[in-house]
Design a protein around this motif. Structure first.
Motif, short mmCIF file in Angstrom:
data_model
loop_
_atom_site.label_atom_id
_atom_site.label_comp_id
_atom_site.label_asym_id
_atom_site.label_seq_id
_atom_site.Cartn_x
_atom_site.Cartn_y
_atom_site.Cartn_z
N GLN A 91 -5.60 -1.99 16.32
CA GLN A 91 -5.15 -0.74 15.50
C GLN A 91 -3.92 -1.26 14.59
OE1 GLN A 91 -5.06 2.99 17.54
NE2 GLN A 91 -7.26 2.91 17.88
N LEU A 92 -2.95 -1.69 15.31
CA LEU A 92 -1.70 -2.12 14.56
C LEU A 92 -2.02 -3.24 13.55
CD1 LEU A 92 0.82 -1.69 17.43
CD2 LEU A 92 0.39 -0.05 15.53
N GLN A 93 -2.94 -4.17 13.61
CA GLN A 93 -3.39 -5.25 12.52
C GLN A 93 -3.85 -4.45 11.61
OE1 GLN A 93 -5.54 -7.84 15.25
NE2 GLN A 93 -3.87 -9.06 15.54
N ALA A 94 -4.85 -3.63 11.83
CA ALA A 94 -5.39 -2.94 10.48
C ALA A 94 -4.37 -2.12 9.89
CB ALA A 94 -6.53 -2.03 11.15
N ALA A 95 -3.52 -1.49 10.51
CA ALA A 95 -2.68 -0.33 9.97
C ALA A 95 -1.43 -1.36 9.15
CB ALA A 95 -1.76 0.31 11.07
N SER A 96 -1.10 -2.35 9.46
CA SER A 96 0.00 -3.37 8.90
C SER A 96 -0.19 -3.22 7.31
CB SER A 96 -0.20 -4.70 9.24
OG SER A 96 0.87 -5.34 8.82
N GLY A 97 0.92 -2.87 6.75
CA GLY A 97 1.00 -2.67 5.17
C GLY A 97 0.21 -1.67 4.66
N SER A 98 -0.50 -0.65 5.52
CA SER A 98 -1.17 0.26 5.13
C SER A 98 -0.75 1.73 5.35
CB SER A 98 -2.65 0.18 5.69
OG SER A 98 -3.41 -1.14 5.22
N SER A 99 -1.32 2.89 5.21
CA SER A 99 -1.15 4.19 5.20
C SER A 99 -2.08 4.65 6.15
CB SER A 99 -1.20 4.92 4.27
OG SER A 99 0.00 4.56 3.27
N VAL A 100 -1.53 5.35 7.38
CA VAL A 100 -2.45 6.16 8.51
C VAL A 100 -2.06 7.75 8.21
CG1 VAL A 100 -2.90 6.20 10.87
CG2 VAL A 100 -2.27 4.00 9.97
N HIS A 101 -3.30 8.15 8.04
CA HIS A 101 -3.17 9.82 7.75
C HIS A 101 -3.39 10.43 9.18
CE1 HIS A 101 -2.92 8.93 3.55
NE2 HIS A 101 -3.93 8.24 3.79
N PHE A 102 -2.49 11.22 9.82
CA PHE A 102 -2.49 11.92 11.15
C PHE A 102 -2.88 13.45 10.75
CE2 PHE A 102 -0.47 8.25 11.94
CZ PHE A 102 -0.71 7.99 13.31
N LEU A 103 -4.03 13.69 11.50
CA LEU A 103 -4.41 15.31 11.06
C LEU A 103 -4.37 15.99 12.69
CD1 LEU A 103 -7.55 14.70 8.92
CD2 LEU A 103 -5.19 15.27 8.28
#
Length: 192
Positions: A91-103
Motif C-alpha cells: 500500500q505504501l509503495q503504491a501511495a509513494s508520490g501519489s495522493s490517497v483520498h480518505f472517505l
C-alpha cells in the motif's frame, strides 16, 4: 440530552470522541462490511456508518448512536486495512508520490425518534516519494496494520506526507468531529 453510544470498537474513534468531553459508552456492532456491486466508496462508507448505528438501536433504544466507517481510495481502488506487513508495504509503495483520498462515513441516529443524519467527509493525503528503507522503518516503528492506508496520521505517519487537504483532519483518523458537532447540535446537544 440522550446518552451517547459510539458504534465502534476502534480505540482511535474513542480517543477522538473523548475530545468533545461528553460522556459516552461504546459497543461493537456486528454487520457485514462487504461492498455491494456497483457501490462507490462514498455510498459504501455512508451505508456502513448508518448500519452500524442502526444495528445498536434495539439495545440502545433511547440514545444518540454514532456510526462511522472509512476507506482509503488510491487511483480509483479502495484500500482496506492491510492486516500484515506485506500488504502494508504494498500500500505504501503504491501511495509513494501519489495522493490517497480518505472517505469517512458518519451517521448519528436518534434511536428514540428514528431520525438518522448521514454524511461523508473527504480528506486527501499527498505522499512524499517513499523509498523501500523509509517504508520498512516506518512500518517497524508504528505497525499500522489496522489502519486504512497503512499509516497513523496522529503519529509518525505524518512524516510520510508532503501535504494534506480537507476541512477536518480528524476525519483522517476515522471520526470527523467538526461534522459530528454539527449533527449533535441538530439533536440539541450543547458543545461546549
Amino acid at each position: 440530552m440522550l446518552p451517547l453510544v459510539l458504534a465502534s470498537s476502534s480505540p482511535y474513534r474513542r480517543e477522538l470522541l473523548a475530545r468533545l468531553r461528553l460522556p459516552f459508552t461504546w459497543s461493537t456492532p456486528a454487520i457485514d462490511e462487504s461492498r455491494k456491486p456497483e457501490e462507490d466508496a462514498s455510498e459504501l462508507v455512508q451505508r456502513l456508518a448508518r448500519e452500524k448505528a442502526q444495528t445498536l438501536a434495539t439495545t440502545y433504544n433511547q440514545h444518540l448512536i454514532i456510526g462511522s466507517d472509512q476507506v482509503a481510495v488510491l487511483a480509483g481502488q479502495i484500500l482496506g486495512k492491510p492486516h500484515d506487513i506485506m500488504r502494508a508495504t504494498a500500500q505504501l509503495q503504491a501511495a509513494s508520490g501519489s495522493s490517497v483520498h480518505f472517505l469517512t462515513g458518519l451517521a448519528l441516529l436518534n434511536s428514540t425518534s428514528g431520525r438518522c443524519q448521514v454524511d461523508c467527509v473527504s480528506f486527501t493525503v499527498h505522499f512524499r516519494e517513499l523509498d523501500e528503507n523509509s517504508i520498512k522503518r516506518y512500518l517497524e516503528a508504528e505497525q499500522p496494520f489496522d489502519c486504512a492506508g497503512s499509516f497513523k496520521a496522529e503519529g509518525l505517519g505524518v512524516s510520510l506526507f508532503r501535504r494534506t487537504e480537507g476541512t477536518d483532519a480528524t476525519s483522517l483518523i476515522g471520526l470527523p468531529l467538526i461534522r459530528l458537532v454539527d449533527m449533535l447540535r441538530q439533536e440539541g446537544v450543547q458543545i461546549p
